[in-house]
Enzyme design. Sequence first.
Site, PDB file in Angstrom:
ATOM      1  N   GLY A 150       0.841  -1.189   0.000  1.00  0.00           N
ATOM      2  CA  GLY A 150       0.000   0.000   0.000  1.00  0.00           C
ATOM      3  C   GLY A 150       0.875   1.238   0.000  1.00  0.00           C
ATOM      4  N   SER A 151       0.246   2.382   0.077  1.00  0.00           N
ATOM      5  CA  SER A 151       0.987   3.643  -0.052  1.00  0.00           C
ATOM      6  C   SER A 151       2.001   3.839   1.063  1.00  0.00           C
ATOM      7  CB  SER A 151       0.001   4.814  -0.069  1.00  0.00           C
ATOM      8  OG  SER A 151      -0.809   4.803   1.105  1.00  0.00           O
TER       9      SER A 151
ATOM     10  N   GLU B 281       3.905   1.762   2.356  1.00  0.00           N
ATOM     11  CA  GLU B 281       5.055   0.869   2.209  1.00  0.00           C
ATOM     12  C   GLU B 281       5.901   1.197   0.976  1.00  0.00           C
ATOM     13  OE1 GLU B 281       2.284  -0.002   4.622  1.00  0.00           O
ATOM     14  OE2 GLU B 281       1.722  -0.713   2.635  1.00  0.00           O
TER      15      GLU B 281
ATOM     16  N   GLU C 223      -4.286  -9.786   3.577  1.00  0.00           N
ATOM     17  CA  GLU C 223      -3.225  -9.866   4.579  1.00  0.00           C
ATOM     18  C   GLU C 223      -3.268 -11.145   5.416  1.00  0.00           C
ATOM     19  OE1 GLU C 223      -4.920  -7.118   3.880  1.00  0.00           O
ATOM     20  OE2 GLU C 223      -3.562  -5.394   3.773  1.00  0.00           O
TER      21      GLU C 223
ATOM     22  N   HIS D 182       0.046  -3.632   5.100  1.00  0.00           N
ATOM     23  CA  HIS D 182      -0.340  -2.260   4.796  1.00  0.00           C
ATOM     24  C   HIS D 182      -1.179  -1.676   5.917  1.00  0.00           C
ATOM     25  CE1 HIS D 182      -1.572   1.358   2.899  1.00  0.00           C
ATOM     26  NE2 HIS D 182      -2.773   0.954   2.560  1.00  0.00           N
TER      27      HIS D 182
ATOM     28  N   HIS E 216     -10.625 -29.132  24.556  1.00  0.00           N
ATOM     29  CA  HIS E 216     -11.576 -28.404  23.727  1.00  0.00           C
ATOM     30  C   HIS E 216     -12.970 -28.387  24.326  1.00  0.00           C
ATOM     31  CE1 HIS E 216     -13.212 -27.708  19.347  1.00  0.00           C
ATOM     32  NE2 HIS E 216     -13.273 -26.640  20.086  1.00  0.00           N
TER      33      HIS E 216
ATOM     34  N   GLY F  36      -6.897 -23.465  15.980  1.00  0.00           N
ATOM     35  CA  GLY F  36      -8.296 -23.726  15.698  1.00  0.00           C
ATOM     36  C   GLY F  36      -8.928 -22.670  14.810  1.00  0.00           C
TER      37      GLY F  36
END
Length: 540
Positions: free
Chosen positions: A36-37, A39, A58, A81, A288, A407
């Site tokens: 993005g801008s 980076e 991402e 970004h 769990h 998970g």
Amino acid sequence: MSAHLSAYSGTTTTVRQAVLDLLRDLGMTTVFGNPGSTELGLLDRWPADFRYVLGLQEASVVGMADGHARATGRAAFVNLHSAAGVGHALGNLFTAWRNQTPLVVTAGQQARSLLPNLPFLGATDAAQFPRPYVKFSIEPARAADVPAAIAQAHRIAMQRPFGPCFVSIPADDWSAACQPAQPRRLSSEMAPDPAAIAAAAQAIAAARRPLIVAGSEVDAEGAGEALVALAERLGAPVMTAPFASRIAFPEEHPLFAGFLPAAPQAVSDRLMAHDLVLVAGAPVFTFHIEGDAPFFRSGIPLFQFTMDGEAAASAPAGTAILGSLRLGLPALAAALPATERALPAPRPRPAPPTPAEPIPAAWLLHRLQAAMPADAVLVEEAPSHRPAIQAQMPRNRWGSFFTMASGGLGYSLPAAVGIALAKPGQRVVCLIGDGSAMYSFQALWTAVQHRLPLAVVVINNGGYGAMRSFSQVMQVRDVPGIDLPGIGFVDLARGLGCPGQRVTHPAALDEALHAACHAEGPMLVEVAVDPAIPTLYHKS
């Protein structure tokens, strides 16, 4: 470091150049990103010796980097970004934390001069955003501190237990002047206390029916052969810990005794048959569902070997011995006397499944095991079918199996892409449920761009099978949002440039699986299976 000594002579450079030199020195020239801008200062005039792996969202980017890091054993570099990109990535960042994957995650931030005025793309308190699921998080106080912050993030990520670290970098920092960052090497090995090893050896030698429970740390540390040697010296059965995200013991070895469930009463029932339990590289234990575990009140000795201090501190019983398994398991074996203990009977193997219409999931898994090359890596995200996977697809080779420890869905398809990038020419098979596939399906596009030898097998049972099973266990009914009709995975794959085939009859299955497992690039096979509700846990 000799190739880059001139970079550390004290001369001034830019943040961008210092970071690139640092990444070269650390062997991190593969960068996973979605640009993005904020980076662009890093990406300007991208150097030819770096590989930029583009992911289309991402979460996929972090999953790819996670798979690459787990496959190589080295930290991967991720460039996200801005704050929104970090938000998209958080699910798989949480998974990376649970997987104990070494990642250096960077994210763009708006220019420093704009931050006081709540600018577009600005992150408020950026370093806090990914906490607590990173080991280290910082937005450096000065632009000149950025290279040193990335170097520190790498050192912390690579200290066991491994994990992700985060650096927020304002957009205008890349062109600022700074001193080069000289990386330092740190050993992540820590030998266990010899006195603790001796005490454990004495107790184990006195036991008549010891059991070993092995976890993901064994494979992650490269301690597999040491564990096999220890088990054979003891003549003790070995079970895989609940929710192990890697192979923990060769599953066709005569001493392998199966998989512990993630239910307290069921775990307790299995452990109570033994007079000592040795846990190697796993928590005690990952559950769990709710339930009572009388084993923890039984007084049966339990010794836990791990590098994970948090897992050791959270164990409800036993003695924890902190240290490297790669060092600790051989030391324990050397401290044990020769044993005359009778070997346990091999566990019974399930009968081969039979084909039917609709296709039973067990039959699909049985045939996939036959179609896969011997050196293939299996990456799994089909939680409702995990008992059948364990029965039909035994893993025997270290580094041959990966899944997520968290998970959280949306990990395994991008992780399979990252693993394939890390292992050029080696077949990777991603076995994934229809519900799971929809979380990060766009990762398939990256596999197409790199022509990766990736077979994606979608088990389509028309819904969230795990939710169907849990509805039975928890005795609830009429739950909405479980069925997933009308998804055309072959059409979706073709739209991303990946060939695909849908299989609905058992007679067509072998040919489709063989084609996917031997294609030059990625290929998807969607298999419509019997939607019968699998049994994950028995209510206790």
